[in-house]
Design a protein around this motif. Structure first.
Motif, short mmCIF file in Angstrom:
data_model
loop_
_atom_site.label_atom_id
_atom_site.label_comp_id
_atom_site.label_asym_id
_atom_site.label_seq_id
_atom_site.Cartn_x
_atom_site.Cartn_y
_atom_site.Cartn_z
N LEU A 140 0.82 -1.20 0.00
CA LEU A 140 0.00 0.00 0.00
C LEU A 140 0.86 1.26 0.00
CD1 LEU A 140 -2.80 1.31 0.18
CD2 LEU A 140 -2.63 1.13 2.68
N ALA A 141 1.92 1.25 0.80
CA ALA A 141 2.83 2.40 0.84
C ALA A 141 3.56 2.57 -0.49
CB ALA A 141 3.83 2.24 1.97
N ILE A 143 2.57 1.60 -3.54
CA ILE A 143 1.67 2.06 -4.59
C ILE A 143 1.30 3.52 -4.41
CG2 ILE A 143 -0.64 1.72 -5.57
CD1 ILE A 143 -0.39 -1.24 -4.86
N SER A 144 1.18 3.96 -3.15
CA SER A 144 0.71 5.31 -2.86
C SER A 144 1.81 6.37 -2.98
CB SER A 144 0.11 5.37 -1.44
OG SER A 144 -0.92 4.42 -1.29
N SER A 145 3.07 5.95 -2.88
CA SER A 145 4.17 6.92 -2.86
C SER A 145 4.56 7.32 -4.28
CB SER A 145 5.39 6.32 -2.14
OG SER A 145 5.07 5.98 -0.81
N SER A 150 9.65 9.11 -3.26
CA SER A 150 10.49 7.97 -2.89
C SER A 150 11.96 8.26 -3.20
CB SER A 150 10.04 6.71 -3.64
OG SER A 150 8.70 6.39 -3.34
N ALA A 196 7.30 0.76 -6.61
CA ALA A 196 5.90 0.79 -7.06
C ALA A 196 5.56 -0.44 -7.88
CB ALA A 196 5.63 2.06 -7.86
#
Length: 319
Positions: A140-141, A143-145, A150, A196
């Protein structure tokens, strides 16, 4: 398969044509006058000189005529010359940057595939365990970043604070080339670019693996006493890979978008950095040439992905 591949090539050429026309139109609709990129603002030019320059560059022609003129030259292998590097043909400039980008994206893709599939399988086999929950939070982190976030965080932590990796570039200036030095510069940007993609592959792999593990043939294999390792790897994994293979091909576009930010942050001398520099300086020929090459690579990868899908699952028929 041959007929299918030829049809996909024709469709890909049509997509490239549409992409080049769209980028050409968007560049011309961008604020400002394209002629500004060709002149030095510190050197005054009369209106007649500007009109003469515009005529010699063909910028006084209607947009369709300009595009057809560019397309004719592009089909002949001539993408023009860089505005800011007048002695550099665009094709040579773009080709010189493909190697570093392929190295970066290829390494990131290998990391993403290996990590994503392995973590996805572990999460599915150990469903609802602490490891599964931890990996889901990571996915989740990831995909969201955004890629640029990053990259900045990774650069600050591993290069600035911990000093584990170089802060930029592809090689250490002034030192002889060595594989170890290249790997030291490569590992951090490649790992950050892979985050990602690995997160997406992990989520798809977990969902696909859970579905396959509930199939009758998997339960039958277990009932026959097949070792659990072979149940997972031989019976379940291959069928669970089918949707993941399609996803891997589609993530190439995501990787290209991320590579633009990663290369900018780490000053990696690839296509992404070239494209960013061209946009900042309004180097239209380089933007068009780089976009065309990137589009070609994406279409080729998608074609290879479709073929690989049919190879993995013999039940898939292409025609």
């Amino acid at each position: 398969m041959l007929r299918y591949s030829l049809r996909r090539v024709v469709i890909g050429m049509g997509m490239l044509l549409a992409l080049s026309a769209l980028i050409f139109l968007l560049l011309r609709l961008a604020p400002g006058d394209p002629i500004d990129a060709y002149i030095d603002p510190n050197i005054p030019m009369s209106s007649s000189d500007l009109a003469d320059l515009r005529s010699r560059l063909g910028l006084d022609q209607p947009l369709p005529v300009q595009y057809l003129a560019w397309l004719q030259q592009a089909l002949a292998g001539n993408l023009g010359y860089s505005i800011k590097r007048l002695d550099q043909p665009v094709l040579n400039l773009v080709l010189s940057r493909i190697g570093p980008t392929v190295l970066l994206m290829g390494t990131a893709l290998v990391i993403a595939i290996v990590a994503g599939i392995a973590i996805g399988v572990i999460s599915a086999v150990r469903r609802n365990s602490l490891a599964d929950i931890s990996f889901s939070v990571f996915a989740l982190a990831g995909i969201s970043s955004p890629a640029f976030l990053s990259a900045l965080i990774g650069l600050y932590i591993f290069s600035v604070r911990l000093n584990w990796t170089p802060s930029g570039g592809m090689l250490t200036p002034g030192e002889e080339f060595s594989i170890l030095d290249l790997l030291r510069h490569l590992i951090l940007p490649a790992a950050l670019l892979a985050i990602a993609q690995a997160a997406l592959i992990m989520r798809y792999m977990r969902a696909s693996m859970l579905e396959v593990l509930n199939q009758d043939y998997v339960r039958t294999a277990r009932a026959k006493g097949v070792v659990e390792f072979w149940v997972i790897t031989k019976h379940a994994l291959r069928n669970a890979l089918l949707p993941v293979v399609t996803l891997i091909g589609s993530t190439i576009g995501l990787a290209i978008g991320g590579a633009i930010f990663i290369e900018s942050v780490f000053n990696w001398p690839g296509m992404g950095l070239l494209l960013v520099d061209a946009v900042e300086t309004r180097d239209y020929p380089v933007i068009m040439g780089a976009t065309l090459v990137i589009g070609t690579c994406v279409i080729i990868v998608n074609l290879l992905t479709d073929i690989a899908y049919a190879v993995i699952d013999p039940r898939i028929k292409v025609g």
